[in-house]
Write an enzyme that holds these catalytic residues in place. Structure first.
Site, PDB file in Angstrom:
ATOM      1  N   LEU A   1     -17.896  49.337  12.259  1.00  0.00           N
ATOM      2  CA  LEU A   1     -18.519  48.050  11.997  1.00  0.00           C
ATOM      3  C   LEU A   1     -19.815  47.862  12.759  1.00  0.00           C
ATOM      4  O   LEU A   1     -19.943  48.288  13.916  1.00  0.00           O
ATOM      5  CB  LEU A   1     -17.573  46.917  12.407  1.00  0.00           C
ATOM      6  CG  LEU A   1     -16.386  46.609  11.504  1.00  0.00           C
ATOM      7  CD1 LEU A   1     -15.364  45.776  12.264  1.00  0.00           C
ATOM      8  CD2 LEU A   1     -16.841  45.874  10.253  1.00  0.00           C
ATOM      9  N   HIS A   2     -20.758  47.169  12.133  1.00  0.00           N
ATOM     10  CA  HIS A   2     -21.888  46.602  12.853  1.00  0.00           C
ATOM     11  C   HIS A   2     -21.339  45.496  13.752  1.00  0.00           C
ATOM     12  O   HIS A   2     -20.396  44.785  13.366  1.00  0.00           O
ATOM     13  CB  HIS A   2     -22.883  46.023  11.845  1.00  0.00           C
ATOM     14  CG  HIS A   2     -24.179  45.574  12.442  1.00  0.00           C
ATOM     15  ND1 HIS A   2     -24.300  44.410  13.171  1.00  0.00           N
ATOM     16  CD2 HIS A   2     -25.423  46.125  12.416  1.00  0.00           C
ATOM     17  CE1 HIS A   2     -25.543  44.256  13.564  1.00  0.00           C
ATOM     18  NE2 HIS A   2     -26.247  45.291  13.122  1.00  0.00           N
TER      19      HIS A   2
END
Length: 364
Positions: free
Chosen positions: A229-230
């Site tokens: 994930l960012h």
């Protein structure tokens, strides 16, 4: 108090500012005024339409400070992913290569381009102002959409999905894109995202390899990025995981971020929500939240075009054995005005804290 409601054209300047601040990878919030205006117009038409089954509708919500009119967040739902074109993802697979002669068997991680999620309803456009990240508002922003889905079942598919932004650096460089997509498109990741702009990714998928991508052949940085994930995606992702979404099967074809999916009826907010009849006899006092009988909940009216949802203390009424549609719930007149409901109207209610021990008791 804050209220989640459908976006209006008057919200465009604030939504444009939000889109400019949103992370690269959230293609459903393009930083383009004309596209955002079209998005709002399409959403207004969708909320107002009579719908028998999910189609090209897209519902766009904003989270508003009811006192100041400031918008602090957005979220949305696309009724049917890939309605006009197939909705592409990479599916995580294990491919077995074996040789009976050598008595060797190898399991190899591969990514297979697929459109399994075509037709799913898609949760989109999540953004929350950083000042409210540690509040209850992200839950309202994400979960109130599910109350709308629960009330308007004919508008949505039986399965939901949500793309989550993958790993990229401050300049927008994505290790997954650089190792895979860039090989077939002479453009950077932000350019590809802007070209997509929340529209179909078919034009990307048509030029991508149709054969499985063998993960061991990718650079180390790209392998590590698969399913990651960012940082800006961690909060909405955690809310969806708490709801019961699964994240092991699909990743985004741009940045390798996880795409989650679930059946509607298995989600926590859908299972715990109840449809109740409003009574506005609760005092307009802040102390009500501390009332022993009150349960802080996400409350939503049952309208489409005039949908409203907020977080408020409620007192559940109705006797034991009463059907859900006949249960009573007490809210304050202030909350009722915010939701545009009155005594006798129906609302949907789900506890903000689904882990609360009182939910196991007769009161819920």
């Amino acid at each position: 108090m804050f209220v989640l409601r459908p976006a209006e054209l008057a919200d465009l300047p604030q939504i444009e500012s939000i889109a400019a601040r949103s992370a690269i990878g959230i293609t459903s919030l393009p930083p383009d005024r004309d596209r955002l205006a079209d998005k709002i117009a399409n959403s207004r038409y969708s909320f107002a339409s009579e719908v028998d089954m999910p189609g090209e509708e897209a519902y766009f919500f904003v989270l508003e400070n009811a006192s100041s009119g400031e918008l602090v967040g957005t979220s949305g739902i696309a009724a049917a992913a890939g309605f006009h074109d197939r909705f592409y993802s990479y599916r995580n697979e294990i491919i077995v290569h074996a040789s009976q002669e050598l008595k060797v068997s190898n399991k190899i991680h591969a990514l297979h381009l697929c459109h399994d999620l075509t037709g799913f309803s898609l949760l989109t456009s999540f953004y929350i102002d950083p000042a409210y990240v540690d509040s209850d508002l992200p839950d309202l922003l994400s979960r109130a959409r599910l109350l709308y889905v629960g009330e308007q079942r004919q508008r949505f598919a039986d399965k939901l999905a949500a793309e989550n932004p993958g790993v990229c650096d401050a300049e927008g460089r994505s290790p997954f894109w650089d190792a895979v997509g860039r090989r077939f498109f002479n453009m950077d990741y932000p350019q590809a995202e802007q070209l997509s702009g929340g529209r179909s990714k078919t034009f990307i998928a048509e030029l991508m390899p149709q054969y499985p991508i063998y993960v061991p052949l990718l650079p180390a940085a790209a392998k590590l990025a698969i399913g990651q994930l960012h940082p800006d995606g961690e909060l909405p992702f955690s809310i969806l995981m708490d709801e019961g979404f699964e994240a092991d099967t699909y990743v985004d074809i741009f940045d390798g971020g996880p795409t989650v999916e679930a059946r509607v009826e298995t989600l926590r907010s859908i299972r715990l929500q109840r449809r109740m009849t409003v009574s506005t006899n609760m005092p307009d006092l802040a102390e009500t939240i501390e009332c022993e009988e009150a349960l802080v909940s996400i409350v939503a009216n049952t309208k489409s075009q005039g949908f409203r949802s907020t977080i408020a203390p409620v007192v559940v009424g109705g006797g034991a054995g009463a059907g859900n549609s006949g249960d009573k719930v007490s809210i304050s007149r202030k909350v009722a005005r915010l939701l545009n409901v009155d005594d006798g109207d129906a609302v949907r209610v789900v506890p903000l804290d689904a882990g609360n021990h009182r939910l196991k008791g007769a009161s819920w």
